[in-house]
Scaffold this motif. Structure first.
Motif, PDB file in Angstrom:
ATOM      1  N   TRP A 208      28.029  12.311  15.208  1.00  0.00           N
ATOM      2  CA  TRP A 208      28.963  12.726  14.165  1.00  0.00           C
ATOM      3  C   TRP A 208      30.387  12.746  14.719  1.00  0.00           C
ATOM      4  CZ3 TRP A 208      32.517  16.602  13.685  1.00  0.00           C
ATOM      5  CH2 TRP A 208      33.106  16.732  12.431  1.00  0.00           C
ATOM      6  N   VAL A 209      30.566  13.265  15.916  1.00  0.00           N
ATOM      7  CA  VAL A 209      31.893  13.303  16.535  1.00  0.00           C
ATOM      8  C   VAL A 209      32.431  11.880  16.691  1.00  0.00           C
ATOM      9  CG1 VAL A 209      33.173  13.869  18.643  1.00  0.00           C
ATOM     10  CG2 VAL A 209      31.575  15.527  17.692  1.00  0.00           C
ATOM     11  N   LEU A 210      31.604  10.961  17.161  1.00  0.00           N
ATOM     12  CA  LEU A 210      32.044   9.578  17.336  1.00  0.00           C
ATOM     13  C   LEU A 210      32.406   8.939  15.990  1.00  0.00           C
ATOM     14  CD1 LEU A 210      29.548   8.337  20.055  1.00  0.00           C
ATOM     15  CD2 LEU A 210      31.927   9.057  20.351  1.00  0.00           C
ATOM     16  N   ASP A 211      31.615   9.205  14.967  1.00  0.00           N
ATOM     17  CA  ASP A 211      31.932   8.678  13.637  1.00  0.00           C
ATOM     18  C   ASP A 211      33.251   9.252  13.123  1.00  0.00           C
ATOM     19  OD1 ASP A 211      29.619   7.170  13.597  1.00  0.00           O
ATOM     20  OD2 ASP A 211      28.512   8.564  12.308  1.00  0.00           O
ATOM     21  N   THR A 212      33.496  10.520  13.406  1.00  0.00           N
ATOM     22  CA  THR A 212      34.719  11.168  12.940  1.00  0.00           C
ATOM     23  C   THR A 212      35.928  10.669  13.723  1.00  0.00           C
ATOM     24  OG1 THR A 212      33.387  13.083  12.303  1.00  0.00           O
ATOM     25  CG2 THR A 212      35.767  13.393  12.356  1.00  0.00           C
ATOM     26  N   ILE A 213      35.746  10.387  15.004  1.00  0.00           N
ATOM     27  CA  ILE A 213      36.826   9.790  15.794  1.00  0.00           C
ATOM     28  C   ILE A 213      37.174   8.423  15.213  1.00  0.00           C
ATOM     29  CG2 ILE A 213      37.399   8.773  18.043  1.00  0.00           C
ATOM     30  CD1 ILE A 213      35.726  11.093  19.295  1.00  0.00           C
ATOM     31  N   ALA A 214      36.157   7.641  14.876  1.00  0.00           N
ATOM     32  CA  ALA A 214      36.390   6.328  14.263  1.00  0.00           C
ATOM     33  C   ALA A 214      37.122   6.481  12.930  1.00  0.00           C
ATOM     34  CB  ALA A 214      35.079   5.583  14.078  1.00  0.00           C
ATOM     35  N   ALA A 215      36.763   7.512  12.164  1.00  0.00           N
ATOM     36  CA  ALA A 215      37.451   7.766  10.893  1.00  0.00           C
ATOM     37  C   ALA A 215      38.920   8.094  11.136  1.00  0.00           C
ATOM     38  CB  ALA A 215      36.766   8.901  10.135  1.00  0.00           C
ATOM     39  N   TYR A 216      39.206   8.849  12.191  1.00  0.00           N
ATOM     40  CA  TYR A 216      40.603   9.144  12.532  1.00  0.00           C
ATOM     41  C   TYR A 216      41.365   7.853  12.804  1.00  0.00           C
ATOM     42  CZ  TYR A 216      44.759  10.166  15.131  1.00  0.00           C
ATOM     43  OH  TYR A 216      46.069  10.171  15.556  1.00  0.00           O
TER      44      TYR A 216
ATOM     45  N   TYR B 138      41.938  16.582  14.476  1.00  0.00           N
ATOM     46  CA  TYR B 138      41.350  15.924  13.306  1.00  0.00           C
ATOM     47  C   TYR B 138      39.840  16.171  13.259  1.00  0.00           C
ATOM     48  CZ  TYR B 138      40.121  12.048  10.141  1.00  0.00           C
ATOM     49  OH  TYR B 138      39.628  11.282   9.108  1.00  0.00           O
ATOM     50  N   VAL B 139      39.161  15.971  14.380  1.00  0.00           N
ATOM     51  CA  VAL B 139      37.713  16.143  14.442  1.00  0.00           C
ATOM     52  C   VAL B 139      37.337  17.607  14.211  1.00  0.00           C
ATOM     53  CG1 VAL B 139      35.675  15.982  15.937  1.00  0.00           C
ATOM     54  CG2 VAL B 139      37.351  14.111  15.900  1.00  0.00           C
ATOM     55  N   CYS B 140      38.053  18.517  14.833  1.00  0.00           N
ATOM     56  CA  CYS B 140      37.769  19.953  14.671  1.00  0.00           C
ATOM     57  C   CYS B 140      37.983  20.394  13.227  1.00  0.00           C
ATOM     58  CB  CYS B 140      38.613  20.781  15.627  1.00  0.00           C
ATOM     59  SG  CYS B 140      38.126  20.579  17.359  1.00  0.00           S
ATOM     60  N   ALA B 141      39.034  19.905  12.595  1.00  0.00           N
ATOM     61  CA  ALA B 141      39.305  20.240  11.193  1.00  0.00           C
ATOM     62  C   ALA B 141      38.204  19.681  10.288  1.00  0.00           C
ATOM     63  CB  ALA B 141      40.669  19.709  10.772  1.00  0.00           C
ATOM     64  N   ALA B 142      37.755  18.461  10.575  1.00  0.00           N
ATOM     65  CA  ALA B 142      36.674  17.867   9.777  1.00  0.00           C
ATOM     66  C   ALA B 142      35.386  18.673   9.922  1.00  0.00           C
ATOM     67  CB  ALA B 142      36.451  16.413  10.194  1.00  0.00           C
ATOM     68  N   ALA B 143      35.097  19.136  11.137  1.00  0.00           N
ATOM     69  CA  ALA B 143      33.901  19.953  11.360  1.00  0.00           C
ATOM     70  C   ALA B 143      33.982  21.245  10.565  1.00  0.00           C
ATOM     71  CB  ALA B 143      33.734  20.246  12.853  1.00  0.00           C
ATOM     72  N   GLN B 144      35.156  21.853  10.566  1.00  0.00           N
ATOM     73  CA  GLN B 144      35.339  23.100   9.824  1.00  0.00           C
ATOM     74  C   GLN B 144      35.182  22.851   8.324  1.00  0.00           C
ATOM     75  OE1 GLN B 144      39.107  24.997  10.485  1.00  0.00           O
ATOM     76  NE2 GLN B 144      38.482  26.870   9.459  1.00  0.00           N
ATOM     77  N   GLN B 145      35.771  21.777   7.820  1.00  0.00           N
ATOM     78  CA  GLN B 145      35.680  21.468   6.394  1.00  0.00           C
ATOM     79  C   GLN B 145      34.244  21.196   5.956  1.00  0.00           C
ATOM     80  OE1 GLN B 145      38.345  18.152   5.980  1.00  0.00           O
ATOM     81  NE2 GLN B 145      40.134  19.458   5.632  1.00  0.00           N
TER      82      GLN B 145
END
Length: 106
Positions: free
Chosen positions: A41-49, A73-80
């Motif tokens: 998930w972190v890697l996918d979110t980094i790619a999204a960034y 960006y990743v931390c904010a996405a995790a929180q959301q």
């Protein structure tokens, strides 16, 4: 290459990337990130960034990526998404290891 072969290749590539990243992480971080759940998930979110920020569209030979911004960006996405609270410094280390992997693949 068939779709099944492509999917199998993608899975092997992801496993190779996760193994590379795990080797780069400090020992105390390795147990906190499960491959199939959080790390992917972190890697996918980094790619999204990279996609959202326009980094992937840059035509420059070298692109300066602010790893602190990636981590935020990743931390904010995790929180959301209601995921566990992530440590920005740990996420930065994962993002740096991911970038190292991508660079070695070129």
């Amino acid at each position: 290459m068939s779709i099944d072969e492509e999917l199998k290749q993608d899975e092997q590539d992801m496993r190779r990337e996760m193994a590379f990243i795990r080797r780069q992480l400090p020992i105390d971080m390795k147990e906190g990130y499960a491959d199939d759940e959080l790390l992917s998930w972190v890697l996918d979110t980094i790619a999204a960034y990279y996609y959202d920020s326009g980094v992937l569209e840059s035509e420059a030979d070298e692109v300066d990526i602010d790893m602190e911004e990636v981590a935020r960006y990743v931390c904010a996405a995790a929180q959301q998404e209601g995921r566990k609270v992530l440590d920005p410094q740990e996420v930065r280390l994962i993002a740096e290891a991911d970038l190292d992997f991508q660079e070695q693949e070129l």
